[in-house]
Scaffold this motif. Structure first.
Motif, PDB file in Angstrom:
ATOM      1  N   VAL A  40      30.199  43.529  53.282  1.00 42.56           N
ATOM      2  CA  VAL A  40      31.606  43.218  53.031  1.00 42.56           C
ATOM      3  C   VAL A  40      31.931  41.953  53.808  1.00 42.56           C
ATOM      4  N   PHE A  41      32.792  41.124  53.244  1.00 43.46           N
ATOM      5  CA  PHE A  41      33.225  39.904  53.935  1.00 43.46           C
ATOM      6  C   PHE A  41      34.742  39.812  53.892  1.00 43.46           C
ATOM      7  N   VAL A  42      35.347  39.460  55.024  1.00 46.85           N
ATOM      8  CA  VAL A  42      36.787  39.221  55.107  1.00 46.85           C
ATOM      9  C   VAL A  42      36.987  37.805  55.618  1.00 46.85           C
ATOM     10  N   GLY A  43      37.724  37.010  54.844  1.00 45.69           N
ATOM     11  CA  GLY A  43      37.961  35.625  55.220  1.00 45.69           C
ATOM     12  C   GLY A  43      39.432  35.272  55.181  1.00 45.69           C
ATOM     13  N   GLY A  64      32.902  40.356  43.520  1.00 47.44           N
ATOM     14  CA  GLY A  64      34.091  39.916  44.223  1.00 47.44           C
ATOM     15  C   GLY A  64      34.822  41.046  44.916  1.00 47.44           C
ATOM     16  N   THR A  65      34.524  42.276  44.513  1.00 50.17           N
ATOM     17  CA  THR A  65      35.196  43.429  45.132  1.00 50.17           C
ATOM     18  C   THR A  65      34.661  43.718  46.537  1.00 50.17           C
ATOM     19  N   ASN A  75      45.019  40.141  49.986  1.00 51.75           N
ATOM     20  CA  ASN A  75      43.870  40.922  50.408  1.00 51.75           C
ATOM     21  C   ASN A  75      42.824  41.101  49.311  1.00 51.75           C
ATOM     22  N   ASN A  76      43.238  41.493  48.117  1.00 53.22           N
ATOM     23  CA  ASN A  76      42.299  41.817  47.034  1.00 53.22           C
ATOM     24  C   ASN A  76      42.219  40.748  45.946  1.00 53.22           C
ATOM     25  N   ASN A  77      42.572  39.519  46.244  1.00 55.17           N
ATOM     26  CA  ASN A  77      42.599  38.482  45.208  1.00 55.17           C
ATOM     27  C   ASN A  77      41.247  38.237  44.545  1.00 55.17           C
ATOM     28  N   THR A  78      40.166  38.513  45.220  1.00 58.54           N
ATOM     29  CA  THR A  78      38.844  38.308  44.613  1.00 58.54           C
ATOM     30  C   THR A  78      38.402  39.491  43.768  1.00 58.54           C
ATOM     31  N   HIS A  79      39.223  40.533  43.695  1.00 59.87           N
ATOM     32  CA  HIS A  79      38.833  41.760  42.995  1.00 59.87           C
ATOM     33  C   HIS A  79      39.181  41.758  41.513  1.00 59.87           C
ATOM     34  N   LYS A  80      39.912  40.760  41.063  1.00 64.30           N
ATOM     35  CA  LYS A  80      40.285  40.727  39.640  1.00 64.30           C
ATOM     36  C   LYS A  80      39.996  39.350  39.064  1.00 64.30           C
ATOM     37  N   TRP A  81      39.730  39.331  37.786  1.00 64.49           N
ATOM     38  CA  TRP A  81      39.427  38.086  37.083  1.00 64.49           C
ATOM     39  C   TRP A  81      40.696  37.277  36.883  1.00 64.49           C
ATOM     40  N   VAL A 106      31.307  32.317  31.182  1.00 63.72           N
ATOM     41  CA  VAL A 106      32.183  32.909  32.176  1.00 63.72           C
ATOM     42  C   VAL A 106      33.283  33.698  31.478  1.00 63.72           C
ATOM     43  N   SER A 107      33.443  34.951  31.878  1.00 62.81           N
ATOM     44  CA  SER A 107      34.479  35.804  31.323  1.00 62.81           C
ATOM     45  C   SER A 107      34.783  36.900  32.325  1.00 62.81           C
ATOM     46  N   GLU A 108      35.816  37.668  32.037  1.00 61.51           N
ATOM     47  CA  GLU A 108      36.163  38.775  32.918  1.00 61.51           C
ATOM     48  C   GLU A 108      35.003  39.755  33.044  1.00 61.51           C
ATOM     49  N   GLU A 109      34.314  40.014  31.936  1.00 59.14           N
ATOM     50  CA  GLU A 109      33.210  40.969  31.953  1.00 59.14           C
ATOM     51  C   GLU A 109      32.043  40.473  32.810  1.00 59.14           C
ATOM     52  N   SER A 110      31.790  39.168  32.795  1.00 60.27           N
ATOM     53  CA  SER A 110      30.648  38.650  33.528  1.00 60.27           C
ATOM     54  C   SER A 110      30.894  38.589  35.030  1.00 60.27           C
ATOM     55  N   THR A 111      32.124  38.780  35.478  1.00 55.39           N
ATOM     56  CA  THR A 111      32.412  38.704  36.904  1.00 55.39           C
ATOM     57  C   THR A 111      32.774  40.051  37.501  1.00 55.39           C
ATOM     58  N   SER A 112      32.793  41.098  36.737  1.00 60.79           N
ATOM     59  CA  SER A 112      33.182  42.414  37.269  1.00 60.79           C
ATOM     60  C   SER A 112      31.965  43.277  37.533  1.00 60.79           C
ATOM     61  N   GLN A 113      30.965  42.718  38.168  1.00 59.39           N
ATOM     62  CA  GLN A 113      29.689  43.383  38.441  1.00 59.39           C
ATOM     63  C   GLN A 113      29.856  44.689  39.151  1.00 59.39           C
TER      64      GLN A 113
END
Length: 113
Positions: A40-43, A64-65, A75-81, A106-113
């Motif tokens: 986990v990373f917090v920046g 991104g989650t 806080n969770n901005n990287t968690h959604k496309w 690049v799409s929402e599906e390709s980034t929600s690993q």
């Protein structure tokens, strides 16, 4: 934090890794590599250091989650496309690492690993 986690700091490895003989200008690069491999990373929002760590995590295929920003409202901005918009330098966007080899669009599906 020590009560819940086994925390380690770069200074804990100074002797074993020979960090005392290393050019101090390289320490930021080492910090980046170590932080980018964490579970986990917090920046910090608007930090180019945080941005680069998140980009490296993307290159490694981490979701991104597993990244967070320290500011509660972001806080969770990287968690959604999101398609990049407004201030583009405030954070890293999945378009920086998804499909860079031409293997996917690049799409929402390709980034929600």
């Amino acid at each position: 934090m020590h009560m819940h986690y086994n925390l380690k700091f770069l200074s804990d490895f100074s002797d074993a890794a020979g960090l005392n003989e290393l050019d101090p200008n390289l320490m930021g690069m080492i910090d980046t590599i170590v932080a980018s491999h964490g579970r986990v990373f917090v920046g910090t929002w608007f930090s180019t250091f945080t941005g680069y760590i998140n980009r490296m995590r993307g290159y490694y295929g981490m979701s991104g989650t597993t990244s967070y920003y320290s500011q509660p409202e972001r806080n969770n901005n990287t968690h959604k496309w999101e398609i990049p918009h407004k201030v583009l330098t405030a954070r890293e966007w999945p378009t920086a690492w998804v499909g860079i080899d031409g293997d996917e669009a690049v799409s929402e599906e390709s980034t929600s690993q």
